[in-house]
Structures are given as structure tokens and as C-alpha cells.
Scaffold this active site. Structure first.
Site, mmCIF file in Angstrom:
data_model
loop_
_atom_site.group_PDB
_atom_site.id
_atom_site.type_symbol
_atom_site.label_atom_id
_atom_site.label_comp_id
_atom_site.label_asym_id
_atom_site.label_seq_id
_atom_site.Cartn_x
_atom_site.Cartn_y
_atom_site.Cartn_z
ATOM 1 N N THR A 178 19.890 -56.554 -16.084
ATOM 2 C CA THR A 178 20.365 -57.921 -15.972
ATOM 3 C C THR A 178 21.165 -58.327 -17.216
ATOM 4 O O THR A 178 20.885 -57.840 -18.304
ATOM 5 C CB THR A 178 19.098 -58.790 -15.828
ATOM 6 N N ARG A 206 14.240 -60.988 -1.284
ATOM 7 C CA ARG A 206 13.438 -61.336 -2.471
ATOM 8 C C ARG A 206 14.291 -62.152 -3.457
ATOM 9 O O ARG A 206 15.470 -61.866 -3.656
ATOM 10 C CB ARG A 206 12.960 -60.044 -3.134
ATOM 11 N N ASP A 209 13.694 -64.266 -10.911
ATOM 12 C CA ASP A 209 13.794 -65.379 -11.870
ATOM 13 C C ASP A 209 15.227 -65.770 -12.200
ATOM 14 O O ASP A 209 15.495 -66.916 -12.582
ATOM 15 C CB ASP A 209 13.065 -65.020 -13.174
ATOM 16 N N GLY A 230 13.731 -59.128 -17.240
ATOM 17 C CA GLY A 230 12.433 -58.467 -17.116
ATOM 18 C C GLY A 230 11.982 -58.525 -15.677
ATOM 19 O O GLY A 230 12.777 -58.813 -14.778
ATOM 20 N N GLY A 232 11.003 -60.115 -12.711
ATOM 21 C CA GLY A 232 11.230 -61.520 -12.395
ATOM 22 C C GLY A 232 10.003 -62.293 -11.951
ATOM 23 O O GLY A 232 9.865 -63.480 -12.269
HETATM 24 N N1 ASP Z 1 14.732 -60.424 -13.945
HETATM 25 C C1 ASP Z 1 15.434 -59.621 -12.981
HETATM 26 C C2 ASP Z 1 14.746 -59.746 -11.644
HETATM 27 O O1 ASP Z 1 13.542 -59.717 -11.596
HETATM 28 C C3 ASP Z 1 15.514 -58.184 -13.347
HETATM 29 C C4 ASP Z 1 15.923 -57.885 -14.778
HETATM 30 O O2 ASP Z 1 15.898 -58.708 -15.631
HETATM 31 O O3 ASP Z 1 16.285 -56.751 -15.037
HETATM 32 O O4 ASP Z 1 15.418 -59.811 -10.657
#
Ligand code: ASP
Length: 312
Positions: A178, A206, A209, A230, A232
Site C-alpha cells: 500500500t 472485502r 482500512d 498493514g 486492514g
Molecule cells: N491496509 C491494506 C489493506 O488491508 C493493506 C496494506 O496496507 O498493505 O487492504
């Protein structure tokens, strides 16, 4: 116009397992170059007295267009082998926000989120209706396979081999994730933007966050601007981005203390990831509880890109 305040900008390209041994020199150099381009795109706007909002969107757009990151071109594959994109944007003066979830065709979801921020009737759009609206608003549209890259396909196949419903943190096996940016401009306004393809092999539909204001993205001139990365689900359950701001506003914590605490809280729930944040005085914090986090910042006097603890 310019009150002679200083600007600063901070970006991330995802937190996760980033192994020093497995990241080749050439690949690392290319990732670092793209992170620097992203910093420069935002810096150019800020040094001319432009807004934090324009700067964070320009920085994120560069990373969406890079195949190194799980956002825009290079987004991960979902359970059915498609790409569903998310992005959100917030500015700290009037607390305006825009976000999109489950877009399949918007080339740069961050720009659509920015357009929604300026729209008086809606904050968040999702799915097919979001794509229809983005097209009407003049966003660049692409076919879903524009987002395909080989590495992400392999990562998806690997996930499915483990088990049909294995979900990889998008940057597991060392590949970045991300993207996001936070900034303060010379007017003292803060803004944040985040964009993602989500998690490899995620369920179609789905929402993570990144699309949820207060969880993956938050900005408030009274406190700070925050962009998270992270797993989410934990960032949603911990309302991590707004938690940083609330700890500053209501518990009088410094940016450093509040952002560390917010990362710890999602860690206690079982989560993994990191965040970048800038406070109203231009201070920067970049805590994470994962193996590494691609990140960088630029101020009027300093520019740095980091992966682990030291400059890359
Ligand atoms: N936060 C993102 C999600 O859960 C994934 C990521 O941050 O890599 O979709």
C-alpha cells in the site's frame, strides 16, 4: 498567502516482511528511485506554496503508476483473480474527505478520492457505481487487466497453493504494498492520502482500512495527518489513524508517543503494519511493528528514503 511556515511531506510504500537478503540491488535501486520521484512530485507543489492536499495526491499518484507497489498498476489479485482498488484522501482544515472502495477501472483511485472530497453530496463510493461516477467526473479509466503484473500473479498463485483462502499481507514475501502520503503546507494545513489493492487473495467485495476514513487515513489541523499500512482488519478495529489524532488532542500525547501507541494497540489485537504521520508543527513519525516499511520524507532542509532503520 504564504505565512512563511515550513512545509514537510512524508510517504510510505507499505510495511511488511522485507528481507535484506532477498531484495536485489537493482530492485532496491528502482524502488528507491520511485520513492524519490514521489517525494519530488509533492515537494514541487509545496515549495511553490501549493496545498498539502495537492501534494499528497501527487505523491501517491506517482506510486500508483509504479509497478513496485500494491496500488494502481501492480495492485494485488483478489480471490477471483481480479483487482479491487481502494483509496482515501482527507484534509485537515475543513475535515473534508473522499474515499473509494472496490473500484475495478479507475486508473488512479487517489484522484477519484480527491474529486469526491470536493463533492458536496458524498464522502465514499464503492463498486461499479463508483466506476461509473469516476468516468462521468473525467477520471482516466482502464480495463481491469491494466493492473496485472506477473509478480503479483505468482504471489496470488502461491497463496492459493497454500490454501484456497490463504490471504497474504500484500507485501509478504518481501514485496511492498500500500502507498500513502502526509504533508503540511506553508499555510499550516495538513492532509493525508492512501491507496491500495488490498491483500493478496482477498475476498471479492472485502473492504480494508485504506477506504475507511479514520482507520487508514485521517487529517486534522488541530493535531496531525496520518496514513496507515498493514493488515486492514486490525487498523479498522483499532481506528488507528484517528486514534493518533485523538491521543494528541484528548490525552495530550506528542506525535511520536501517539503514533507509537496507536501501532502498539493494533499490535495487541494481533495486527501488523505501520503508519506515517506529520503534526501541525511539521514533525514526522513513522513507527511500524513489521519487518520493514518503505518510507521517506522531505522538508525544506532534508530528503531521505528508508526501508529498515537506516537511510536507503
Ligand atoms: N491496509 C491494506 C489493506 O488491508 C493493506 C496494506 O496496507 O498493505 O487492504
Amino acid at each position: 498567502m504564504n505565512k512563511n511556515k515550513k512545509f514537510s511531506l512524508c510517504i510510505h510504500g507499505g510495511a511488511g516482511v522485507i528481507s535484506k537478503e532477498e531484495l536485489s540491488k537493482a530492485e532496491k535501486a528502482s524502488i528507491v528511485a520511485h520513492l524519490k520521484q514521489s517525494l519530488t512530485a509533492g515537494e514541487r507543489i509545496l515549495e511553490k506554496g501549493g496545498s498539502a492536499l495537492d501534494a499528497v495526491c501527487a505523491s501517491v499518484e506517482v506510486l500508483e503508476n509504479s509497478a513496485h507497489f500494491n496500488a494502481g498498476h501492480g495492485a494485488v489479485f483478489s480471490r477471483s483473480g481480479k483487482h479491487f482498488l481502494e483509496a482515501s484522501v482527507m484534509e485537515g482544515k475543513a475535515l473534508q474527505a473522499g474515499s473509494v472502495a472496490n473500484s475495478e477501472r479507475v486508473k488512479n483511485p487517489v484522484l477519484f478520492a480527491k474529486a469526491l472530497l470536493a463533492h458536496k453530496d458524498v464522502v465514499m463510493m464503492s463498486g461499479t457505481n463508483a466506476d461509473v461516477m469516476a468516468e462521468k467526473m473525467g477520471c482516466d479509466m482502464v480495463e481491469n487487466n491494466y493492473f496485472d503484473i506477473d509478480f503479483r500473479k505468482k504471489q496470488w498463485e502461491q497463496a492459493k497453493k497454500l490454501s484456497e483462502d490463504a490471504i497474504f499481507l500484500d507485501h509478504s514475501n518481501l514485496k511492498m504494498g500500500t502507498v500513502g502520503a502526509v504533508a503540511i503546507d506553508t499555510e499550516g494545513n495538513v492532509a493525508a492520502a492512501t491507496s491500495t489493492g488490498g491483500m493478496t487473495n482477498k475476498l471479492d467485495g472485502r473492504v480494508g482500512d485504506t477506504a475507511v476514513i479514520g482507520c487508514g487515513t485521517y487529517a486534522n489541523n488541530k493535531t496531525c495527518a496520518v496514513s496507515c499500512t498493514g493488515i486492514g482488519e486490525y487498523f479498522i478495529r483499532g481506528t488507528v489513524a484517528s486514534l493518533v489524532s485523538n491521543l494528541m488532542e484528548f490525552a495530550n500525547l506528542s506525535l511520536e508517543e501517539a503514533s507509537k501507541k496507536a501501532i502498539q494497540e493494533q499490535g495487541v489485537l494481533g495486527g501488523e503494519g505501520g503508519l506515517i504521520a506529520i503534526d501541525k508543527d511539521g514533525k514526522i513519525a513513522m513507527p511500524y511493528n513489521s519487518g520493514g516499511m518503505y518510507r521517506g520524507y522531505v522538508t525544506e532542509t532534508d530528503k531521505k528514503v528508508m526501508i529498515w532503520d537506516t537511510e536507503a
